[in-house]
Structure formats: structure tokens, C-alpha cells
Design a protein around this motif. Structure first.
Motif, PDB file in Angstrom:
ATOM      1  N   ALA A  28       0.853  -1.180   0.000  1.00  0.00           N
ATOM      2  CA  ALA A  28       0.000   0.000   0.000  1.00  0.00           C
ATOM      3  C   ALA A  28       0.895   1.237   0.000  1.00  0.00           C
ATOM      4  O   ALA A  28       1.809   1.342   0.818  1.00  0.00           O
ATOM      5  CB  ALA A  28      -0.902  -0.007   1.223  1.00  0.00           C
ATOM      6  N   LEU A  29       0.661   2.139  -0.919  1.00  0.00           N
ATOM      7  CA  LEU A  29       1.478   3.345  -1.060  1.00  0.00           C
ATOM      8  C   LEU A  29       0.643   4.584  -0.803  1.00  0.00           C
ATOM      9  O   LEU A  29      -0.560   4.598  -1.077  1.00  0.00           O
ATOM     10  CB  LEU A  29       2.059   3.427  -2.476  1.00  0.00           C
ATOM     11  N   PRO A  30       1.279   5.645  -0.332  1.00  0.00           N
ATOM     12  CA  PRO A  30       0.556   6.913  -0.229  1.00  0.00           C
ATOM     13  C   PRO A  30       0.075   7.345  -1.618  1.00  0.00           C
ATOM     14  O   PRO A  30       0.693   6.986  -2.631  1.00  0.00           O
ATOM     15  CB  PRO A  30       1.614   7.883   0.308  1.00  0.00           C
ATOM     16  N   PRO A  31      -0.988   8.117  -1.697  1.00  0.00           N
ATOM     17  CA  PRO A  31      -1.570   8.466  -2.996  1.00  0.00           C
ATOM     18  C   PRO A  31      -0.610   9.200  -3.941  1.00  0.00           C
ATOM     19  O   PRO A  31      -0.756   9.125  -5.146  1.00  0.00           O
ATOM     20  CB  PRO A  31      -2.761   9.363  -2.648  1.00  0.00           C
ATOM     21  N   GLN A  32       0.382   9.906  -3.413  1.00  0.00           N
ATOM     22  CA  GLN A  32       1.281  10.659  -4.284  1.00  0.00           C
ATOM     23  C   GLN A  32       2.393   9.795  -4.902  1.00  0.00           C
ATOM     24  O   GLN A  32       3.200  10.288  -5.663  1.00  0.00           O
ATOM     25  CB  GLN A  32       1.880  11.866  -3.549  1.00  0.00           C
ATOM     26  N   PHE A  33       2.424   8.492  -4.596  1.00  0.00           N
ATOM     27  CA  PHE A  33       3.439   7.591  -5.128  1.00  0.00           C
ATOM     28  C   PHE A  33       2.816   6.604  -6.106  1.00  0.00           C
ATOM     29  O   PHE A  33       1.647   6.272  -5.999  1.00  0.00           O
ATOM     30  CB  PHE A  33       4.121   6.802  -4.000  1.00  0.00           C
ATOM     31  N   THR A  34       3.637   6.140  -7.046  1.00  0.00           N
ATOM     32  CA  THR A  34       3.205   5.089  -7.968  1.00  0.00           C
ATOM     33  C   THR A  34       4.207   3.945  -7.903  1.00  0.00           C
ATOM     34  O   THR A  34       5.353   4.126  -7.492  1.00  0.00           O
ATOM     35  CB  THR A  34       3.124   5.594  -9.426  1.00  0.00           C
ATOM     36  N   TRP A  35       3.781   2.775  -8.326  1.00  0.00           N
ATOM     37  CA  TRP A  35       4.604   1.565  -8.316  1.00  0.00           C
ATOM     38  C   TRP A  35       4.982   1.242  -9.757  1.00  0.00           C
ATOM     39  O   TRP A  35       4.125   1.050 -10.594  1.00  0.00           O
ATOM     40  CB  TRP A  35       3.785   0.430  -7.715  1.00  0.00           C
ATOM     41  N   ASP A  36       6.274   1.195 -10.053  1.00  0.00           N
ATOM     42  CA  ASP A  36       6.747   0.848 -11.388  1.00  0.00           C
ATOM     43  C   ASP A  36       7.693  -0.332 -11.288  1.00  0.00           C
ATOM     44  O   ASP A  36       8.666  -0.291 -10.536  1.00  0.00           O
ATOM     45  CB  ASP A  36       7.504   2.012 -12.043  1.00  0.00           C
ATOM     46  N   GLU A  37       7.419  -1.374 -12.027  1.00  0.00           N
ATOM     47  CA  GLU A  37       8.296  -2.544 -12.046  1.00  0.00           C
ATOM     48  C   GLU A  37       9.355  -2.337 -13.126  1.00  0.00           C
ATOM     49  O   GLU A  37       9.048  -2.001 -14.265  1.00  0.00           O
ATOM     50  CB  GLU A  37       7.487  -3.798 -12.330  1.00  0.00           C
ATOM     51  N   ILE A  38      10.601  -2.547 -12.752  1.00  0.00           N
ATOM     52  CA  ILE A  38      11.710  -2.395 -13.688  1.00  0.00           C
ATOM     53  C   ILE A  38      12.106  -3.765 -14.211  1.00  0.00           C
ATOM     54  O   ILE A  38      12.304  -4.698 -13.444  1.00  0.00           O
ATOM     55  CB  ILE A  38      12.923  -1.724 -12.994  1.00  0.00           C
ATOM     56  N   ALA A  39      12.232  -3.879 -15.510  1.00  0.00           N
ATOM     57  CA  ALA A  39      12.662  -5.117 -16.172  1.00  0.00           C
ATOM     58  C   ALA A  39      11.836  -6.318 -15.722  1.00  0.00           C
ATOM     59  O   ALA A  39      12.368  -7.258 -15.125  1.00  0.00           O
ATOM     60  CB  ALA A  39      14.152  -5.345 -15.950  1.00  0.00           C
ATOM     61  N   PRO A  40      10.542  -6.319 -16.013  1.00  0.00           N
ATOM     62  CA  PRO A  40       9.689  -7.444 -15.609  1.00  0.00           C
ATOM     63  C   PRO A  40      10.247  -8.781 -16.096  1.00  0.00           C
ATOM     64  O   PRO A  40      10.686  -8.900 -17.230  1.00  0.00           O
ATOM     65  CB  PRO A  40       8.346  -7.141 -16.279  1.00  0.00           C
ATOM     66  N   GLY A  41      10.259  -9.762 -15.201  1.00  0.00           N
ATOM     67  CA  GLY A  41      10.725 -11.099 -15.543  1.00  0.00           C
ATOM     68  C   GLY A  41      12.226 -11.221 -15.763  1.00  0.00           C
ATOM     69  O   GLY A  41      12.692 -12.197 -16.352  1.00  0.00           O
ATOM     70  N   ALA A  42      12.998 -10.248 -15.283  1.00  0.00           N
ATOM     71  CA  ALA A  42      14.438 -10.227 -15.554  1.00  0.00           C
ATOM     72  C   ALA A  42      15.210 -11.339 -14.868  1.00  0.00           C
ATOM     73  O   ALA A  42      16.285 -11.719 -15.318  1.00  0.00           O
ATOM     74  CB  ALA A  42      15.024  -8.878 -15.155  1.00  0.00           C
ATOM     75  N   GLY A  43      14.710 -11.860 -13.775  1.00  0.00           N
ATOM     76  CA  GLY A  43      15.408 -12.933 -13.082  1.00  0.00           C
ATOM     77  C   GLY A  43      16.643 -12.463 -12.337  1.00  0.00           C
ATOM     78  O   GLY A  43      17.721 -13.022 -12.495  1.00  0.00           O
ATOM     79  N   TRP A  44      16.488 -11.441 -11.521  1.00  0.00           N
ATOM     80  CA  TRP A  44      17.617 -10.935 -10.737  1.00  0.00           C
ATOM     81  C   TRP A  44      18.032 -11.949  -9.679  1.00  0.00           C
ATOM     82  O   TRP A  44      17.207 -12.684  -9.143  1.00  0.00           O
ATOM     83  CB  TRP A  44      17.229  -9.625 -10.035  1.00  0.00           C
ATOM     84  N   ILE A  45      19.328 -11.948  -9.341  1.00  0.00           N
ATOM     85  CA  ILE A  45      19.845 -12.772  -8.253  1.00  0.00           C
ATOM     86  C   ILE A  45      20.403 -11.828  -7.192  1.00  0.00           C
ATOM     87  O   ILE A  45      21.487 -11.272  -7.357  1.00  0.00           O
ATOM     88  CB  ILE A  45      20.932 -13.748  -8.738  1.00  0.00           C
TER      89      ILE A  45
END
Length: 191
Positions: A28-45
Motif C-alpha cells: 500500500a502506497l501513499p496516494p502521491q506515489f506510484t509503483w513501477d516494475e523495472i525489467a519485468p521477468g528479468a530474473g535478478w539474483i
């Protein structure tokens, strides 16, 4: 006040690091923030740090000793820098600091800075108790900005045990790199 929360690690890397359930929920984020996913499915380790080039291209550091670029939300197929045999990935140790030179211009200044705990015997056996930290800088290749010129490497501290901060515990060793407004590089060490 407005802001943006950027998420660079989700999926299995985040879940295994946080020992969460298999379902990953957007917090849950405050209304002034947005959620952005970087490199979806990138498979970070174990991603632990990010830095940005002028123009927005991103570097993502993985704790085990690899750095990848992200351009237009796509992770590069090959690591920009990788030295897993040099990096002690144990407890809170590993490649933890990453920064792009504030005067980076892609031509005469192509420096990036990396700070990591050194694997003292470079045997990839990650059970060493005693180690030391190293701060290096390397230039991106003049012909391919998706890789570094390994011959440009300069060790700023941590050439050896006597010239690097000692890490006698797998926790609270080294941390972040950050640039001051005066161009000074700040390094966090200890705990």
C-alpha cells in the motif's frame, strides 16, 4: 509532494531474499506515489544497488558480483561487469556499492565505481570469516557501453589486507556509495 517508487527486484529473487510466500503483493502506497516494475521477468539474483547514467539508463548490482544495465525496462543479456571470484558473497557481504561518476559523459569520462567485500582466497568458497573491502573504479568500453574495459580498473582502496577496511564479521561491513554536491564520493563502512 510527489514521488515514484521504483521496484527493480521482484519474483523469485525478492521472494527468496525476504523468505516470503510465493505470492508477491504490491504494498500500500501513499496516494502521491506510484509503483513501477523495472525489467519485468528479468530474473535478478540478489539485487542490492542501482545507479543511473545521464539519460536514465540504469545499472543494477547483484550481491554476488555482477552488474547489469537496464535500458527501456529491459535487462541486458550479459553482465556489464562480473567478478564473482573476487567478491565474497557471505551474510551481509558482497558487491554492495555502485555509483556512476557525476561527470560521466560517455566519451572522456566513462567511470563507474564499485565497492565489494573481497574473497581473500578467490576460491568461491563463501565461508570466510575474515575479509576486507575494496573500492574500485572501471571505465565503460569506448566501443561498447554495455561492457567495461577491465584493463581500466583502478583500486582506490583495498588493494590488500593492509590497505582495505577489515571485515571480521559477516554483518555490518560496507555499504553504499553516494556523491556529494561538491563531487566528493562518500563511502559507508562499518556498523
Amino acid at each position: 509532494m510527489s514521488g515514484r517508487l521504483v521496484v527493480c527486484a521482484i519474483g523469485s529473487a525478492m521472494l527468496s531474499m525476504c523468505a516470503m510466500s510465493s505470492a508477491f503483493a504490491v504494498p500500500a502506497l501513499p496516494p502521491q506515489f506510484t509503483w513501477d516494475e523495472i525489467a519485468p521477468g528479468a530474473g535478478w539474483i540478489a539485487p542490492v544497488g542501482i545507479a543511473f547514467f545521464p539519460g536514465g539508463r540504469m545499472l543494477v548490482a547483484e550481491k554476488g558480483g555482477r552488474v547489469y544495465t537496464v535500458t527501456n525496462n529491459v535487462k541486458s543479456a550479459n553482465a556489464l561487469w562480473q567478478m564473482p571470484n573476487d567478491v565474497l558473497d557471505n551474510g551481509d557481504r558482497g558487491l554492495l556499492g555502485i555509483a556512476v561518476d557525476p561527470r560521466y559523459n560517455g566519451t572522456t569520462n566513462r567511470w563507474i565505481y564499485l565497492m565489494y567485500t573481497v574473497d581473500p582466497d578467490s576460491n568461491t568458497n563463501e565461508t570466510n570469516d575474515d575479509a576486507y573491502a575494496r573500492l574500485i573504479r572501471v571505465q565503460l568500453s569506448a566501443t561498447d557501453s554495455n561492457t567495461v574495459d577491465y584493463s581500466s580498473r583502478q583500486v582506490l582502496f583495498g588493494q590488500d589486507w593492509r590497505r582495505g577496511p577489515v571485515s571480521a564479521s559477516p554483518s555490518h561491513t560496507i555499504g553504499a556509495l553516494s556523491w556529494g554536491t561538491d563531487g566528493a564520493l562518500f563511502v559507508s563502512i562499518g556498523g
